[in-house]
Motif scaffolding. Structure first.
Motif, mmCIF file in Angstrom:
data_model
loop_
_atom_site.group_PDB
_atom_site.id
_atom_site.type_symbol
_atom_site.label_atom_id
_atom_site.label_comp_id
_atom_site.label_asym_id
_atom_site.label_seq_id
_atom_site.Cartn_x
_atom_site.Cartn_y
_atom_site.Cartn_z
ATOM 1 N N TRP A 72 0.822 -1.197 0.000
ATOM 2 C CA TRP A 72 0.000 0.000 0.000
ATOM 3 C C TRP A 72 0.862 1.254 0.000
ATOM 4 N N ASP A 73 0.503 2.193 -0.866
ATOM 5 C CA ASP A 73 1.196 3.471 -0.995
ATOM 6 C C ASP A 73 0.150 4.496 -1.401
ATOM 7 N N ALA A 74 -0.262 5.324 -0.462
ATOM 8 C CA ALA A 74 -1.345 6.277 -0.730
ATOM 9 C C ALA A 74 -0.972 7.270 -1.815
ATOM 10 N N ALA A 75 0.280 7.725 -1.828
ATOM 11 C CA ALA A 75 0.696 8.691 -2.850
ATOM 12 C C ALA A 75 0.619 8.070 -4.235
ATOM 13 N N ALA A 76 1.048 6.809 -4.357
ATOM 14 C CA ALA A 76 0.967 6.126 -5.653
ATOM 15 C C ALA A 76 -0.488 5.936 -6.064
ATOM 16 N N PHE A 77 -1.344 5.580 -5.119
ATOM 17 C CA PHE A 77 -2.768 5.415 -5.411
ATOM 18 C C PHE A 77 -3.349 6.721 -5.957
ATOM 19 N N CYS A 78 -3.064 7.833 -5.279
ATOM 20 C CA CYS A 78 -3.623 9.116 -5.714
ATOM 21 C C CYS A 78 -3.052 9.538 -7.068
ATOM 22 N N SER A 79 -1.781 9.248 -7.309
ATOM 23 C CA SER A 79 -1.178 9.583 -8.596
ATOM 24 C C SER A 79 -1.844 8.810 -9.725
ATOM 25 N N LEU A 80 -2.096 7.526 -9.498
ATOM 26 C CA LEU A 80 -2.744 6.700 -10.516
ATOM 27 C C LEU A 80 -4.208 7.093 -10.705
ATOM 28 N N LEU A 81 -4.852 7.504 -9.644
ATOM 29 C CA LEU A 81 -6.247 7.935 -9.750
ATOM 30 C C LEU A 81 -6.350 9.232 -10.549
ATOM 31 N N GLY A 82 -5.358 10.109 -10.398
ATOM 32 C CA GLY A 82 -5.392 11.381 -11.118
ATOM 33 C C GLY A 82 -6.577 12.219 -10.701
ATOM 34 N N LYS A 83 -7.295 12.743 -11.691
ATOM 35 C CA LYS A 83 -8.483 13.546 -11.410
ATOM 36 C C LYS A 83 -9.761 12.706 -11.421
ATOM 37 N N ARG A 84 -9.594 11.402 -11.556
ATOM 38 C CA ARG A 84 -10.769 10.537 -11.583
ATOM 39 C C ARG A 84 -11.411 10.441 -10.194
ATOM 40 N N SER A 85 -12.678 10.060 -10.167
ATOM 41 C CA SER A 85 -13.370 9.802 -8.907
ATOM 42 C C SER A 85 -13.729 8.325 -8.833
ATOM 43 N N LEU A 86 -13.826 7.822 -7.609
ATOM 44 C CA LEU A 86 -14.091 6.407 -7.374
ATOM 45 C C LEU A 86 -15.166 6.302 -6.308
ATOM 46 N N MET A 87 -16.122 5.414 -6.537
ATOM 47 C CA MET A 87 -17.232 5.237 -5.599
ATOM 48 C C MET A 87 -17.376 3.773 -5.229
ATOM 49 N N PHE A 88 -17.547 3.504 -3.939
ATOM 50 C CA PHE A 88 -17.845 2.171 -3.429
ATOM 51 C C PHE A 88 -19.348 2.074 -3.196
ATOM 52 N N ASP A 124 -15.729 7.794 -12.137
ATOM 53 C CA ASP A 124 -15.014 7.143 -13.233
ATOM 54 C C ASP A 124 -14.817 5.662 -12.958
ATOM 55 N N ILE A 125 -14.793 5.307 -11.657
ATOM 56 C CA ILE A 125 -14.633 3.923 -11.223
ATOM 57 C C ILE A 125 -15.684 3.637 -10.173
ATOM 58 N N VAL A 126 -16.370 2.513 -10.290
ATOM 59 C CA VAL A 126 -17.305 2.041 -9.264
ATOM 60 C C VAL A 126 -16.824 0.680 -8.785
ATOM 61 N N VAL A 127 -16.629 0.566 -7.471
ATOM 62 C CA VAL A 127 -16.306 -0.720 -6.845
ATOM 63 C C VAL A 127 -17.548 -1.165 -6.099
ATOM 64 N N THR A 128 -18.058 -2.342 -6.427
ATOM 65 C CA THR A 128 -19.337 -2.755 -5.874
ATOM 66 C C THR A 128 -19.333 -4.229 -5.511
ATOM 67 N N SER A 129 -20.331 -4.627 -4.745
ATOM 68 C CA SER A 129 -20.501 -6.030 -4.379
ATOM 69 C C SER A 129 -21.850 -6.200 -3.711
ATOM 70 N N ALA A 130 -22.304 -7.433 -3.644
ATOM 71 C CA ALA A 130 -23.514 -7.814 -2.921
ATOM 72 C C ALA A 130 -23.388 -9.289 -2.598
ATOM 73 N N GLY A 131 -24.187 -9.770 -1.667
ATOM 74 C CA GLY A 131 -24.134 -11.190 -1.325
ATOM 75 C C GLY A 131 -24.878 -11.552 -0.056
ATOM 76 N N PRO A 132 -24.544 -10.947 1.091
ATOM 77 C CA PRO A 132 -25.207 -11.345 2.327
ATOM 78 C C PRO A 132 -26.718 -11.172 2.326
ATOM 79 N N HIS A 133 -27.233 -10.275 1.497
ATOM 80 C CA HIS A 133 -28.676 -10.036 1.453
ATOM 81 C C HIS A 133 -29.335 -10.715 0.251
ATOM 82 N N VAL A 134 -28.675 -11.703 -0.307
ATOM 83 C CA VAL A 134 -29.205 -12.484 -1.427
ATOM 84 C C VAL A 134 -29.261 -13.949 -0.984
ATOM 85 N N THR A 135 -30.431 -14.548 -1.041
ATOM 86 C CA THR A 135 -30.625 -15.882 -0.458
ATOM 87 C C THR A 135 -30.239 -17.011 -1.394
#
Length: 365
Positions: A122-138, A216-227
């Motif tokens: 993990w390297d926060a500076a590298a993460f932010c550099s790669l993200l650039g001006k993009r936005s990411l949503m979980f 620009d990026i969406v990170v998503t998941s589901a599972g515990p609420h699906v039977t």
């Protein structure tokens, strides 16, 4: 040795890493590895900020003063309602509801090491550099809220200089979190709360100057609420179809399940029938924990096939978390029965930021 726990002396871990001298992990290769003893001097993790605790648990959490905090509106007065999207802040770490901060005297002693390849550190500076001006949503249920808050706070914490610093300059304001238990607005199991993922994606207005309004990026998941597995496959198909029809330019990342089930120590192999037989029947049945591996296989078929990246589909594979049955609020009785949320700081905010950064560095995210 996939899925096996291998403990090495902390003092020798750095040397062991160096001697291996192996290349970066390809898709899924990092899952073949071990939880090993943490090396002395590894980076300090961000504290867990519980929103219901006066003044948080550390100065960086800031005061719990109501409406000045987006996440307060997800508390008792308005669960999941008034502000369905939460953004990283410039001056304080995000506070977290639920049980993740309730692990008493909890210190995680392990780090994940792949056996035959290298996973990015993990390297926060590298993460932010790669993200650039993009936005990411979980986007996802409460386990994904934990993931989003953990990544946002990991960025903020490191860029401010940890507990001894007061610096800034991170990209956390370009990151946001949205709550949706099944993503598609359908009742597929226990509870269906939050808005559809496509609605939330249209609400993500990054605070950073020059950043796009839609993520620009969406990170998503589901599972515990699906039977049922068939309903999970339906959910995956609808999410992929909506992405293709509405947001084809957005990079859509599916995260595998966070792991579930409680044990006093890390598991030596992936959970099987004998493990589930020892778990309390009500929560594992209510939230379908034994189905998590089948859910992940279905997700891989959609998000990790050879042409997936050309369709802007990616897989964030955090399967090693399934071995950390010791790292849930229920594992030592702090919150009996909660064997799906993660103790923070812990394996979740150790592994997920690294795996996300690795996708950006080596797999075109």
């Amino acid at each position: 040795m996939s899925g096996w726990l291998f403990i090495v002396r902390a003092a020798s871990l750095a040397e062991w890493r160096h001697q291996r001298n192996v290349g970066p992990c390809g898709a899924g290769e990092h899952n073949n590895g071990s939880w090993v003893a943490r090396a002395a001097g590894e980076k300090e993790a961000a504290p867990c900020c519980q929103y219901s605790t006066p003044d948080g648990v550390a100065p960086a959490c800031g005061p719990s003063d109501g409406d000045s905090r987006d996440f307060k509106n997800w508390g008792a007065r308005s669960p999941y309602g008034e502000r369905p999207v939460m953004h990283g802040q410039s001056d304080f770490l995000l506070q977290l509801g639920g049980n993740g901060c309730k692990c008493k005297n909890w210190v995680d002693e392990y780090a994940w090491e792949p056996a035959k390849c290298t996973l990015a550190q993990w390297d926060a500076a590298a993460f932010c550099s790669l993200l650039g001006k993009r936005s990411l949503m979980f986007i996802g249920d409460s386990t994904m809220i934990q993931v989003g808050v953990a990544v946002i706070n990991a960025v903020h914490w490191e860029m401010r200089g940890g507990s001894g610093g007061g610096g800034g300059g991170g990209c956390q304001e370009q990151l946001s979190v949205g709550l949706s238990s099944t993503l598609i607005g359908r009742a597929l199991g226990v509870s269906n709360f939050g808005r559809r993922w496509v609605e939330l994606a249209n609400m993500s207005h990054s605070k950073a100057p020059g950043a796009s309004t839609r993520p620009d990026i969406v990170v998503t998941s589901a599972g515990p609420h699906v039977t049922l597995l068939k309903d999970f496959e339906l959910l995956l198909a609808q999410v992929v179809d909506e992405h293709r029809e509405l947001f084809p330019e957005v990079k859509l990342v599916w995260q595998t399940q966070p792991g579930a089930g409680c044990a006093p120590s890390p598991l030596e192999e992936a959970p099987g029938k004998a493990f589930w037989a020892r778990q309390h029947p009500k929560p594992q049945t209510r939230y379908n924990w034994p189905l998590f591996p089948a859910f992940d296989d279905a997700a891989r078929a959609r998000f990790a096939h050879p042409a997936a990246s050309r369709e802007n589909l990616f897989l964030l594979d955090v399967s090693p978390l399934a071995l950390r049955a010791d790292a849930h609020p229920g594992s030592r009785g702090d919150v009996p029965g909660d064997c799906v949320h993660s103790c923070l700081p812990g394996p979740l905010d150790h592994l997920v930021p690294r795996t996300l950064l690795h996708l950006m560095l080596h797999h075109g995210l």
